[in-house]
Design an enzyme around this catalytic site. Sequence first.
Site, PDB file in Angstrom:
ATOM      1  CB  SER A  60      -2.160  -8.986   2.222  1.00 45.96           C
ATOM      2  OG  SER A  60      -3.215 -10.067   2.976  1.00 45.96           O
ATOM      3  CG  HIS A  61      -6.325  -7.210   3.127  1.00 44.90           C
ATOM      4  ND1 HIS A  61      -5.055  -7.623   3.964  1.00 44.90           N
ATOM      5  CD2 HIS A  61      -6.836  -6.260   3.905  1.00 44.90           C
ATOM      6  CE1 HIS A  61      -4.667  -6.607   4.658  1.00 44.90           C
ATOM      7  NE2 HIS A  61      -5.827  -5.824   4.736  1.00 44.90           N
ATOM      8  CG  ASP A  65      -6.322 -12.572   1.596  1.00 47.36           C
ATOM      9  OD1 ASP A  65      -6.056 -13.742   1.358  1.00 47.36           O
ATOM     10  OD2 ASP A  65      -5.329 -11.701   2.102  1.00 47.36           O
ATOM     11  CG  ASP A 120      -1.430 -12.766   0.776  1.00 46.81           C
ATOM     12  OD1 ASP A 120      -2.575 -12.708   1.243  1.00 46.81           O
ATOM     13  OD2 ASP A 120      -0.478 -12.561   1.390  1.00 46.81           O
ATOM     14  CG  ASP A 149      -2.408 -13.996   4.119  1.00 45.09           C
ATOM     15  OD1 ASP A 149      -3.662 -13.565   3.750  1.00 45.09           O
ATOM     16  OD2 ASP A 149      -1.417 -13.305   4.643  1.00 45.09           O
ATOM     17  NE  ARG A 150      -5.899 -10.451   6.015  1.00 41.94           N
ATOM     18  CZ  ARG A 150      -6.069  -9.025   6.434  1.00 41.94           C
ATOM     19  NH1 ARG A 150      -7.454  -8.690   6.578  1.00 41.94           N
ATOM     20  NH2 ARG A 150      -5.208  -8.419   7.093  1.00 41.94           N
ATOM     21  CE  LYS A 178      -2.803 -12.958   7.416  1.00 40.80           C
ATOM     22  NZ  LYS A 178      -1.685 -12.495   8.182  1.00 40.80           N
TER      23      LYS A 178
END
Length: 542
Positions: A112-113, A276, A278, A280-281, A375
């Site tokens: 992710s982030h 971010d 991946d 999703d944010r 998300k």
Amino acid sequence: MAKEIATTPYTDQRPGTSGLRKKVPVFQQRHYVENFVQSIFDCLEDYQGQTLVVGGDGRYYNREAIQTILKIAAANGFGRAVVGRGGILSTPAVSALIRSIKAFGGIVLSASHNPGGPDGDFGIKYNVANGGPAPEKVTDAIYARTREIASFKIEEAPDVDIDALGAAQIGAMRVEIVDSVENYAALMQTLFDFDRIRDAFRAGFTIKFDAMSAVTGPYASAILEGMLGAAPGSVMHGEPLPDFGGHHPDPNLVHAAHLYDLAMSAKAPDLCAASDGDGDRNLIIGRNRFVTPSDSLAILAANAHLAPGYKNGVAGIARSMPTSAAADRVAEKLGIGIYETPTGWKFFGNLLDAGLVTICGEESAGTGSNHVREKDGLWAVLLWLDVLAARKQSVDAIVREHWATYGRNYYSRHDYEEVEADGANALIKTLRDGLPSLKGKTFGALEVRDADDFAYHDPVDGSDSRNQGVRVMFADGSRIVYRLSGTGTAGATLRVYIERYEADPARQFVETQAALADLVALSREIAGIERFTKRNAPSVIT
């Protein structure tokens, strides 16, 4: 030819809120990836001949892990694997692809982030047939299997060229390399009025979108600049890089401070946004107006009906417990359900599948809807664009009008990153042990109305999740929440959430940290943060 290879278990392969995340060198250990992937497949049933989606955010070790996963999937009997070209698929794009082709499930390669690179972070997550993260009962079973695994199956075959669109074969399994963006972009066109947004750009609307050298770059370039006509150069850092160009791919006010500075400058575009690692944010900043993730969720829920894909309104709203109650006030006014869940997108899946909610959000910059089961950062930006084009107002004007209608939830998160795990765990244990004595206490003008350790009962499947965060709730509606994050890979991250509601429009424009100053000080006092963490200030304030 498939082989079965003996292995020994690792004891540290417990998935967190978003799969298994560790430093790259950990995943590079002998059979580490093989053990975990085989454990996933050992906990699944009736997948022989089925389709598996595989893709990731392009971070370091993404390509090597994909080749291993494909060979293990083939040896275990999957009939088809669908892979994004170059191994690239954003997390929401994986979810969309699973759903559109009715795949059995998917494996997402991402942390992710978190930072990337040879010494950065890596992650593996399994998503189920609805496109969402595996529920806890599945991840618990996977962890149990990792502790007893004795062998894994793997196909002896050459690596697949994942950069060339088309089909290949590994044993009896067909491997299809597909365009990473095409399926996702087609879905977005069904949700938003692309003509209206395109007209806004033609009329002079401007945007700066920072893909942070991460996975969203190809999607944003294709959709924002290619399909919607945003000016060339509107997408910054659009090429996914294994180390994210040395950036920390977390779209917050620390790691995307340059966007905030741009939005507050005389040269500000109408909208600054980011996603971010991946995809999703999201980060949303209008000219002279930062929109907190909690406010963004509430505003999007209140205005979703303006977008074609949500013209019939919102069935309900779900938010994670630490997320501010701003969305609750929208749900109350709309006469729809509001659901408070633990942190982790997997808890929204049952609510979405049951049709109880349409829009979900987390304070950690994650917002999404029933179009996928993750998300979705770019989706949030596109919905903002559609709302802005429909209302023909600035971001600042929409935020101000929202606060005047619903009141403002002053809200901030203070992160203490990579603190000693023993100290962080002791802090939470001490808080839990002291909960019974907190109720009724007064701290200056603040009286504790209630204090608990949040527990969630899933209204769909009846499951229970306990110990999800310590809440201290005050008589005036303010609250402080403490929880340990499950997304880091080193030490522990203590997150402290501070919130105060303000209904009076005349008091809604105080600087956030000033408005929360007494609660911030109290949050440190009640938990003994400095004593337990040896930190006298948070690492990040958002």
